[in-house]
Scaffold this active site. Structure first.
Site, PDB file in Angstrom:
ATOM      1  N   ILE A  76       0.850  -1.214   0.000  1.00 47.08           N
ATOM      2  CA  ILE A  76       0.000   0.000   0.000  1.00 47.08           C
ATOM      3  C   ILE A  76       0.877   1.253   0.000  1.00 47.08           C
ATOM      4  O   ILE A  76       1.985   1.250   0.518  1.00 47.08           O
ATOM      5  CB  ILE A  76      -0.950   0.034   1.177  1.00 47.08           C
ATOM      6  CG1 ILE A  76      -0.204  -0.012   2.499  1.00 47.08           C
ATOM      7  CG2 ILE A  76      -1.978  -1.080   1.089  1.00 47.08           C
ATOM      8  CD1 ILE A  76      -1.034   0.368   3.672  1.00 47.08           C
ATOM      9  N   CYS A  77       0.322   2.254  -0.605  1.00 46.10           N
ATOM     10  CA  CYS A  77       1.032   3.513  -0.710  1.00 46.10           C
ATOM     11  C   CYS A  77       0.553   4.448   0.377  1.00 46.10           C
ATOM     12  O   CYS A  77      -0.626   4.812   0.441  1.00 46.10           O
ATOM     13  CB  CYS A  77       0.721   4.124  -2.092  1.00 46.10           C
ATOM     14  SG  CYS A  77       1.720   5.555  -2.485  1.00 46.10           S
ATOM     15  N   LEU A  78       1.460   4.777   1.275  1.00 44.51           N
ATOM     16  CA  LEU A  78       1.024   5.524   2.476  1.00 44.51           C
ATOM     17  C   LEU A  78       1.022   7.022   2.240  1.00 44.51           C
ATOM     18  O   LEU A  78       1.576   7.500   1.274  1.00 44.51           O
ATOM     19  CB  LEU A  78       1.946   5.175   3.647  1.00 44.51           C
ATOM     20  CG  LEU A  78       1.816   3.719   4.084  1.00 44.51           C
ATOM     21  CD1 LEU A  78       2.937   3.359   5.045  1.00 44.51           C
ATOM     22  CD2 LEU A  78       0.492   3.432   4.715  1.00 44.51           C
TER      23      LEU A  78
END
Lengths: 820, 211
Positions: free
Chosen positions: B155-157
């Site tokens: 996931i891209c935070l």
């Protein structure tokens, strides 16, 4: 692998496996609850809190309320609503249920208070009470913020158990304090030896307590002291009696009082009320009568009967000896005259003597035996002869006049000219009246009143014959009005009459005489006011009576005489006044000649009027004397009295009021120049005396004139003196020609003659003139003569006389001729 | 490095800011520091984060015993976080260590959208530089379905995550990473993915997969 790690792994695992709690949103819950109620799954009341986020059942609310109460034991409903967060309405409702269920709780003024709270409070109060020894209920009530009535109801059942003290008048006291105050009250009550107002005592005790307690001390109420005091009295710890709740009379005082009175009374057998007042006995008579039933209460004293006996003996002795006694001299000094009087009335000997008319009480304390008084009276009556008719006769008449005048006008003002009685005599008469009143009360037959009545009637009687009919009427009016008037008026009138008669025997005079007769009075230094005046007033009516008797006797004698004198007087008056008027008419002829007319007027007044006035005055004076019952020696010839003008004035002034004024007017007119003035005043005077002056009418005039003429002609024919004949001839001529009577003095003769000129024929006139001239020359010669016989003037006089004598027949003829 | 690649500009700018913040926060206390740097997070996340116990041991998977200690603390933190979630009725993942060293973790995570529960596999490795570097969370099932994701389903935070982690370097652990990284990501991405039809509920998904 680490054990701990494994354990943690396991824990983590289990944590992840654990069921997660389910959460619903508020809105969902509200909806759910509503749904539940709709479905009747919740079938009980459900309350919600003020915040609206909580539901609460009434049961739980009650539980919460109870738990709140348990915290402090006392909680206000408003506070409760706040803390629980439920509307006050529901809290109140549930609180009522809670209180109703629990008998130990009470709901008062929006507060729930439990019983154990009160217990705690009481213990607190008790602690404080033991410290301070007294607390005011109000203070506690304020502190607890409850009503003091509630406090009382709560405290009362706990008094003696939880609170060791006593509740009195809104104050709590410890027994120790009560005991201390009780001791103070006892001490104070025992210390009092005189009667005292208890409230004053409580006041001072309060002050004392405050000083002891300092500023913190609470004011102790008087009722607290009073209740303690009542307890002490009941127990007999203090002795005495309380009247009206506040007047404390210690028995010590009462005993001392009684002993004092006892000792005094037994020693002196008399005690004055004043002394008892000083001892603090307010109702001395009742006190003494209850203690000494045999004692006798007097006005200011209380005496033992033995004193009466003593006085009785003394009085009896005095009466028997025919003497007198002052009972005060026998009695102790503390007696006042009223007491003495009362004592005398109690003496049996005095009573019997009074009944038998053997004694007389005067001036309250003096007892005179009748013998003594009689003796005195007789001696004084002897004096009566000497004093009776000398001085006061005329004043007596004046008084009578005054009485009728006053009665007529209905006035009773003093200060009229005749009201000369001074105040002392007036007070004397008052005293006499009072004296009489007191004697009347005793029912003793009294000579005084009788004599008074006789005096009165005799006064009236005496006025009857003395006055003309008019006055007599007045007198009757007086007497009838006396009878019909109200009692007080009558009394006043009687007093008045008494006053009048006082003028004759003034009390002062009587007193003086009594002291002369009985020198004892003066020697003993007796106050004349107390004895002599009453004695005098007692004797006076008798004396007056005697005097009046004499006067009455004299009056009956005088009655005829007065009538005679009056008739005589009237006759003489008529005669002389008619003559006077006749001569007055003659004066009219000379009105045109003022100087002559003046001379004629004066002449007439001197010659005719003067004797007339003198006669009138002297006769009236005599009448006065007769009226007063004085014996007047008959003056056979009153006309012969001739008075000087000074005498006339003095006599006129002796008369009363208007009469005097009128008489003086007459005398003055007599000194004047006008006959008319004199006549008017004379008429007025005559009216005042009840006499009449007759008017001259034509017929009367003619007869008078005729008689006068006759008289004159007779005189003329008889006359031998050449000088005296001329005026008579002239007046005769006047009667002949003018039908007027003329009284002419010598100086006016010439004028009178000249007036005749027209009437006489020449020869006659000449004769008259000649004669006149000769007379004048004769008179001038006579007056000029030195009295030397050998003088030439005497020769001339003689020759003139002879001439005149020669002429006289001619003159006589002149007069007689026309008459023939 | 990989993380910041797609949006390099922003990362750079972020760095300078964070540098400045770090300098400032040197002087400040720990709690304050955390709080000031938490700006930009939603309030629930923030409050949750502060309640997760912080870690103390600074050790990576290669540090032997120290790592064990670290691992224990990780567990404690996870237990606290899990129980916290459960008590709030907010349970949203299950994980467990896939190897005894505890360097690889696997499990599931789910998100409820429109009363439907969308569940995904979750896996991640503890990097060697841990704890300086945050673990890269992977959702393999969603790989290729969204832009907010790196290859392999990582996931891209958000831009805020990395500086925050770096700042709290030894103190943040796996629980913090999940709380700060995955939870907001799921909350942000799943509704979009569902609405755009990129993912379907498992009932539907079964049918589609079968088809």
């Amino acid at each position: 692998m680490d054990e701990e790690l494994l354990e943690l792994q396991r824990q983590f695992e289990s944590a992840q496996q654990a069921k997660s709690s389910i959460r619903l949103s508020e809105r969902n819950v509200v909806e759910l609850v509503q749904k539940l109620r709709q479905l009747n799954i919740i079938d009980f009341d459900l309350l919600h809190t003020v915040s609206g986020k909580e539901y609460i059942t009434p049961e739980h609310l009650r539980i919460e309320i109870v738990s709140e109460i348990k915290k402090l034991g006392r909680v206000s409903l408003i506070d409760l609503a706040d803390t629980i967060g439920v509307d006050l309405y529901h809290v109140e409702k549930q609180a009522q249920i809670v209180v109703a269920d629990d008998s130990l709780l009470m709901l008062i003024n929006g507060e729930i208070i439990s019983d154990w709270y009160w217990n705690n409070v009481c213990e607190e109060i008790n602690d404080r009470l033991q410290e301070c020894s007294q607390i005011a209920l109000a203070e506690i009530a304020a502190q607890l913020q409850v009503g003091s009535e509630l406090l009382v109801t709560v405290l009362e059942p706990r008094l003696g158990t939880r609170i060791k003290g006593r509740l009195e008048g809104g104050q709590l006291y410890t027994p120790a304090y009560v005991a201390r105050v009780n001791a103070m009250v006892r001490g104070a009550a025992r210390g009092i030896t005189v009667p005292m107002n208890l409230s004053a005592l409580w006041g001072s005790l309060q002050l004392l307590l405050q000083e002891m307690d300092g500023a913190s001390g609470v004011a102790v109420e008087g009722s607290f002291f009073q209740s303690m005091f009542n307890g002490l009295v009941k127990e007999g710890q203090v002795l005495g009696s309380v009247r009206a709740g506040v007047h404390w009379t210690p028995s010590v005082f009462a005993i001392a009082q009684k002993e004092c009175v006892d000792s005094f009374f037994s020693q002196n057998s008399v005690v004055s009320y004043e002394a008892l007042h000083k001892l603090g006995i307010t109702q001395p008579i009742q006190f003494l009568q209850s203690r000494y039933p045999e004692g006798i209460p007097l006005v200011t004293l209380f005496v033992h009967p033995s004193t009466v006996e003593m006085l009785d003996a003394a009085v009896e002795d005095a009466i028997e000896r025919g003497s007198w006694i002052d009972s005060l001299s026998v009695l102790p000094t503390s007696f006042v005259p009223q007491d003495a009087n009362k004592m005398l009335s109690l003496c049996p000997s005095v009573q019997t003597a009074l009944k038998a008319n053997k004694a007389l009480i005067l001036g309250d304390s003096y007892v005179f035996s009748t013998g003594f008084v009689k003796d005195l009276y007789e001696r004084m009556e002897k004096d009566l002869d000497t004093i009776s008719f000398s001085g006061p006769s005329s004043t007596g008449l004046a008084d009578d006049w005054h009485v009728t005048k006053v009665a007529k006008s209905g006035q009773e003002t003093s200060g009229t000219p005749a009201d000369f009685n001074d105040t002392s005599s007036e007070s004397g008469s008052n005293k006499q009246a009072a004296d009489r009143g007191s004697k009347k009360k005793k029912g003793k037959p009294n000579t005084n009143t009788k004599t008074g009545a006789v005096d009165n009637s005799s006064d009236n009687q005496e006025s009857v014959p003395a006055k003309s009919k008019k006055n007599q009427k007045k007198g009757k009016v007086t007497s009838s009005s006396l009878g019909s008037d109200s009692k007080s008026n009558t009394k006043k009138d009687v007093d008045k009459i008494k006053e009048e008669s006082l003028g004759i025997f003034s009390e002062d005079e009587l007193c003086r005489r009594i002291t002369e007769l009985v020198p004892d009075f003066e020697e003993q230094g007796i106050d004349p006011e107390t004895v002599l005046v009453p004695l005098a007033s007692h004797l006076r009516p008798m004396l007056l009576n005697a005097w009046n008797e004499r006067r009455k006797a004299a009056l009956t004698d005088n009655g005829q005489k007065i009538k005679r004198v009056l008739d005589n007087l009237q006759k003489k008056l008529d005669e002389s006044s008619l003559n006077m008027q006749l001569y007055e008419k003659g004066l009219d002829l000379f009105e045109d000649n003022p100087s002559t007319s003046g001379l004629l007027h004066r002449h007439l007044l001197r010659t005719t009027a003067a004797p007339m006035v003198d006669m009138l005055l002297s006769n009236m004076d005599m009448l006065n004397k007769l009226k007063n019952g004085l014996d007047v020696q008959d003056t056979d010839n009153p006309e012969s009295i001739s008075l000087s003008s000074g005498d006339r004035i003095a006599l006129a002034k002796k008369f009363d009021g208007p009469l005097s004024a009128k008489a003086i007017a007459v005398v003055e007119a007599l000194e004047g120049k006008r006959v008319e003035a004199y006549m008017t005043t004379l008429r007025a005077l005559a009216d005042e005396c009840g006499l009449t002056v007759k008017k001259l009418d034509k017929k009367l005039e003619r007869t008078l004139l005729h008689s006068y003429r006759k008289d004159l002609s007779a005189q003329v024919s008889a006359e031998t003196d050449p000088v005296a004949i001329l005026p008579k001839v002239v007046s005769l001529l006047y009667i002949q020609f003018y039908a007027r009577a003329l009284q002419a003095p010598g100086r006016t003769i010439s004028v009178a003659i000249s007036k005749l000129k027209d009437k006489l024929d020449d020869s006659a006139y000449k004769t008259l003139e000649e004669y006149h001239a000769a007379t004048v020359t004769l008179l001038t010669l006579i007056s000029a003569s030195t009295g030397d016989e050998e003088d030439c003037t005497s020769d001339r006089t003689l020759s003139k006389k002879e001439l005149l004598e020669r002429l006289m027949p001619a003159l006589k003829a002149l007069v007689s001729r026309p008459s023939q | 490095m990989r993380v910041s690649e797609p949006k390099k500009g922003t990362t750079l700018r972020f760095k300078t800011e964070s540098c400045r913040e770090i300098i400032i926060l040197r002087f400040l206390s720990l709690g304050l520091e955390l709080r000031t740097t938490m700006e930009g997070w939603d309030p629930t996340t923030k409050s949750t984060l502060t309640q997760i116990p912080l870690l103390t041991v600074k050790a990576g998977p290669r540090d032997g015993a120290a790592w064990t200690q670290r691992l224990k603390e990780e567990y404690k933190a996870l237990i606290a976080y899990t129980s916290m979630n459960k008590s709030r009725d907010n349970d949203w993942f299950r994980i467990s260590a896939a190897n005894p060293e505890g360097t690889r973790w696997t499990g599931k995570c789910w998100y409820v959208h429109n009363l439907l529960k969308y569940e995904f596999d979750l896996q991640f490795d503890i990097p060697v530089t841990y704890p300086a570097t945050a673990p890269e969370l992977e959702l393999p099932q969603l790989d290729g379905k969204t832009h907010k994701m790196y290859r392999g389903g990582k996931i891209c935070l958000t831009v805020h995550f990395k500086p925050l982690w770096a700042k709290n370097s030894p103190r943040f652990g796996i629980a913090h990473a999940l709380c700060l990284g995955l939870a907001p990501w799921l909350a942000a991405e799943i509704p979009i993915l569902v609405d755009s039809g990129m993912i379907k509920h498992k009932d539907d998904a079964v049918s589609t997969s079968e088809a």
